[in-house]
Design an enzyme around this catalytic site. Sequence first.
Site, PDB file in Angstrom:
ATOM      1  N   LYS A   6      30.379  20.942 -38.584  1.00 39.41           N
ATOM      2  CA  LYS A   6      30.091  19.851 -37.660  1.00 39.41           C
ATOM      3  C   LYS A   6      29.486  19.982 -36.286  1.00 39.41           C
ATOM      4  O   LYS A   6      30.505  20.580 -35.625  1.00 39.41           O
ATOM      5  CB  LYS A   6      30.749  18.780 -37.925  1.00 39.41           C
ATOM      6  N   LYS A  34      41.553  22.110 -44.283  1.00 43.72           N
ATOM      7  CA  LYS A  34      40.211  21.869 -43.825  1.00 43.72           C
ATOM      8  C   LYS A  34      39.146  23.026 -44.484  1.00 43.72           C
ATOM      9  O   LYS A  34      38.098  22.401 -45.004  1.00 43.72           O
ATOM     10  CB  LYS A  34      39.868  22.061 -42.178  1.00 43.72           C
ATOM     11  N   ARG A  87      35.166  14.975 -48.085  1.00 45.76           N
ATOM     12  CA  ARG A  87      35.060  15.299 -46.666  1.00 45.76           C
ATOM     13  C   ARG A  87      35.515  14.306 -45.575  1.00 45.76           C
ATOM     14  O   ARG A  87      36.175  14.372 -44.666  1.00 45.76           O
ATOM     15  CB  ARG A  87      33.838  16.283 -46.249  1.00 45.76           C
ATOM     16  N   HIS A  90      39.220   7.681 -37.384  1.00 46.83           N
ATOM     17  CA  HIS A  90      38.217   8.333 -36.602  1.00 46.83           C
ATOM     18  C   HIS A  90      37.257   7.152 -36.254  1.00 46.83           C
ATOM     19  O   HIS A  90      36.617   6.975 -35.392  1.00 46.83           O
ATOM     20  CB  HIS A  90      37.441   9.179 -37.145  1.00 46.83           C
TER      21      HIS A  90
HETATM   22  P1  NAD Z   1      37.704  19.703 -25.182  1.00 44.55           P
HETATM   23  O1  NAD Z   1      36.636  20.379 -25.660  1.00 44.55           O
HETATM   24  O2  NAD Z   1      37.080  18.541 -23.919  1.00 44.55           O
HETATM   25  O3  NAD Z   1      38.963  20.255 -24.439  1.00 44.55           O
HETATM   26  C1  NAD Z   1      39.894  19.513 -24.035  1.00 44.55           C
HETATM   27  C2  NAD Z   1      39.958  20.019 -22.515  1.00 44.55           C
HETATM   28  O4  NAD Z   1      40.918  21.402 -22.253  1.00 44.55           O
HETATM   29  C3  NAD Z   1      38.758  20.531 -21.597  1.00 44.55           C
HETATM   30  O5  NAD Z   1      39.059  19.717 -20.347  1.00 44.55           O
HETATM   31  C4  NAD Z   1      38.796  21.907 -21.826  1.00 44.55           C
HETATM   32  O6  NAD Z   1      37.826  22.526 -20.494  1.00 44.55           O
HETATM   33  C5  NAD Z   1      40.150  22.139 -21.635  1.00 44.55           C
HETATM   34  N1  NAD Z   1      40.442  23.564 -22.145  1.00 44.55           N
HETATM   35  C6  NAD Z   1      39.861  24.128 -23.343  1.00 44.55           C
HETATM   36  N2  NAD Z   1      40.450  25.283 -23.709  1.00 44.55           N
HETATM   37  C7  NAD Z   1      41.654  25.418 -22.676  1.00 44.55           C
HETATM   38  C8  NAD Z   1      42.453  26.478 -22.522  1.00 44.55           C
HETATM   39  N3  NAD Z   1      42.763  27.422 -23.197  1.00 44.55           N
HETATM   40  N4  NAD Z   1      43.462  26.454 -21.470  1.00 44.55           N
HETATM   41  C9  NAD Z   1      43.049  25.319 -20.605  1.00 44.55           C
HETATM   42  N5  NAD Z   1      42.183  24.336 -20.646  1.00 44.55           N
HETATM   43  C10 NAD Z   1      41.228  24.474 -21.566  1.00 44.55           C
HETATM   44  O7  NAD Z   1      38.365  18.750 -26.144  1.00 44.55           O
HETATM   45  P2  NAD Z   1      38.912  19.115 -27.820  1.00 44.55           P
HETATM   46  O8  NAD Z   1      40.093  18.212 -27.715  1.00 44.55           O
HETATM   47  O9  NAD Z   1      39.076  20.511 -27.594  1.00 44.55           O
HETATM   48  O10 NAD Z   1      37.880  18.581 -28.525  1.00 44.55           O
HETATM   49  C11 NAD Z   1      37.302  17.412 -28.710  1.00 44.55           C
HETATM   50  C12 NAD Z   1      35.800  17.210 -29.141  1.00 44.55           C
HETATM   51  O11 NAD Z   1      35.833  17.793 -30.258  1.00 44.55           O
HETATM   52  C13 NAD Z   1      35.288  15.953 -29.293  1.00 44.55           C
HETATM   53  O12 NAD Z   1      33.974  15.876 -28.838  1.00 44.55           O
HETATM   54  C14 NAD Z   1      35.326  15.730 -30.873  1.00 44.55           C
HETATM   55  O13 NAD Z   1      34.170  14.907 -31.118  1.00 44.55           O
HETATM   56  C15 NAD Z   1      34.997  16.931 -31.301  1.00 44.55           C
HETATM   57  N6  NAD Z   1      35.464  17.227 -32.593  1.00 44.55           N
HETATM   58  C16 NAD Z   1      34.420  17.751 -33.614  1.00 44.55           C
HETATM   59  C17 NAD Z   1      35.145  18.004 -34.929  1.00 44.55           C
HETATM   60  C18 NAD Z   1      33.801  18.773 -35.785  1.00 44.55           C
HETATM   61  O14 NAD Z   1      34.158  18.756 -36.855  1.00 44.55           O
HETATM   62  N7  NAD Z   1      33.026  19.502 -35.350  1.00 44.55           N
HETATM   63  C19 NAD Z   1      36.227  17.872 -35.387  1.00 44.55           C
HETATM   64  C20 NAD Z   1      36.960  17.110 -34.236  1.00 44.55           C
HETATM   65  C21 NAD Z   1      36.823  16.717 -33.135  1.00 44.55           C
HETATM   66  N1  GLY Z   2      36.446  16.107 -38.273  1.00 50.38           N
HETATM   67  C1  GLY Z   2      35.878  15.669 -39.682  1.00 50.38           C
HETATM   68  C2  GLY Z   2      34.997  16.785 -40.244  1.00 50.38           C
HETATM   69  O1  GLY Z   2      34.997  17.954 -40.010  1.00 50.38           O
HETATM   70  O2  GLY Z   2      34.779  16.517 -41.340  1.00 50.38           O
END
Ligand code: NAD
Ligand code: GLY
Length: 363
Positions: free
Chosen positions: A143, A227, A241, A248
Amino acid sequence: MSEHTTLNVDLGERSYPIYIGQNLLDQADILKKHIPGNSALIVSNETVAPLYLKKVEALLSGIRYESVILPDGEQYKNLEVLNTIFDSLLTHRMDRNTTIIALGGGVVGDMAGFAAASYQRGVHLIQIPTTLLSQVDSSVGGKTGVNHPLGKNMIGAFYQPRAVIADTSTLNTLDDRQLSAGLAEVIKYGLIKDAGFFDWIDQNMNALLKRDPQALAYAIEVSCQTKADVVAADEKESGQRALLNLGHTFGHAIETGMGYGEWLHGEAVGAGMCMAAKMSALLGWLDETQVQKTIAIMQHAKLPTTAPDSMDEQQFLDLMSVDKKVIDGVLRLVLLKNIGDAVVTKDYTQEQLAKTIRISYAT
Ligand code: NAD
Ligand code: GLY
């Protein structure tokens, strides 16, 4: 050479490995064998790049690479910032055989993935997730996308990577709030599919919060395996899925309503799962003990468990009505029949939904 686990996302010819282990960013062979051409664009952000970009660059000998560094934050997960990735790809004359390498958390991964899906109608993609949340969830399953001011993740594509490389050593630099946000998605897998894993998380929460490497490795492996299985069975979310979206719909409403970046995604999902548990009890599915167990595990993980007071009931309802699980005008919700047993349902009344919101405020 460090030890690692390799899982597989089984999608026929598009199957790909998930490597999980410590110090994987010190091993050139893993990354390079998944780069088919001779050029790459690393997409990272201003926080992660100073920590890990050089390590990744060092793995790319013999490959022409460039990097693009995005501003850090959910509020930058939009079309305008996405365009800077295309600017870089075009400026550097990256062709159709280029590999985009996403180095960062879920925001970077979702944006780099969408860029890979759409640049020249699709170039290669490798995910190097560096947050717990991205290692257990967003880097796996394809995604990709960006937010719109009116709705979270509303613009995007399904686009699978060629490999996911989860170097668990990168979690050492993550702050505690981000670790907790990642634990929300780990708890999610227990709640939707695996009561035994839920109990394991409950019993090992202190070790997880202290970043015990063995506990974290186990949590990441079980989460990724769950997953991978769900995605292999239902890549484009025509069925099971959707269960991965427990909490969410409430959570996305919180993220959008509070302003992107105010609540972390995992925090909003944590509170959202508590709301889903309460609604499941209203429908007579969960008993009060199970609701309290759900709330207690979120509290233990240092996650919020109540709806933000500054969002009123109508704002919740309006934002939830633009969820991607609205089909022909009807919102499907992921709710719990039991801990470890989630369902997608439209069998609820508007009053039950409205009441769930009302009983979810702290005050
Ligand atoms: P993020 O990408 O904003 O990272 C969180 C913070 O941690 C940021 O400030 C980043 O710069 C920092 N960071 C990253 N790696 C680091 C490290 N190793 N050391 C220090 N700092 C670090 O947030 P997240 O929680 O990783 O991801 C959330 C996003 O993911 C949302 O936009 C959500 O919608 C998306 N998401 C997508 C899916 C999917 O299936 N594609 C699933 C769940 C969430
Ligand atoms: N995080 C929901 C999905 O990947 O389907």
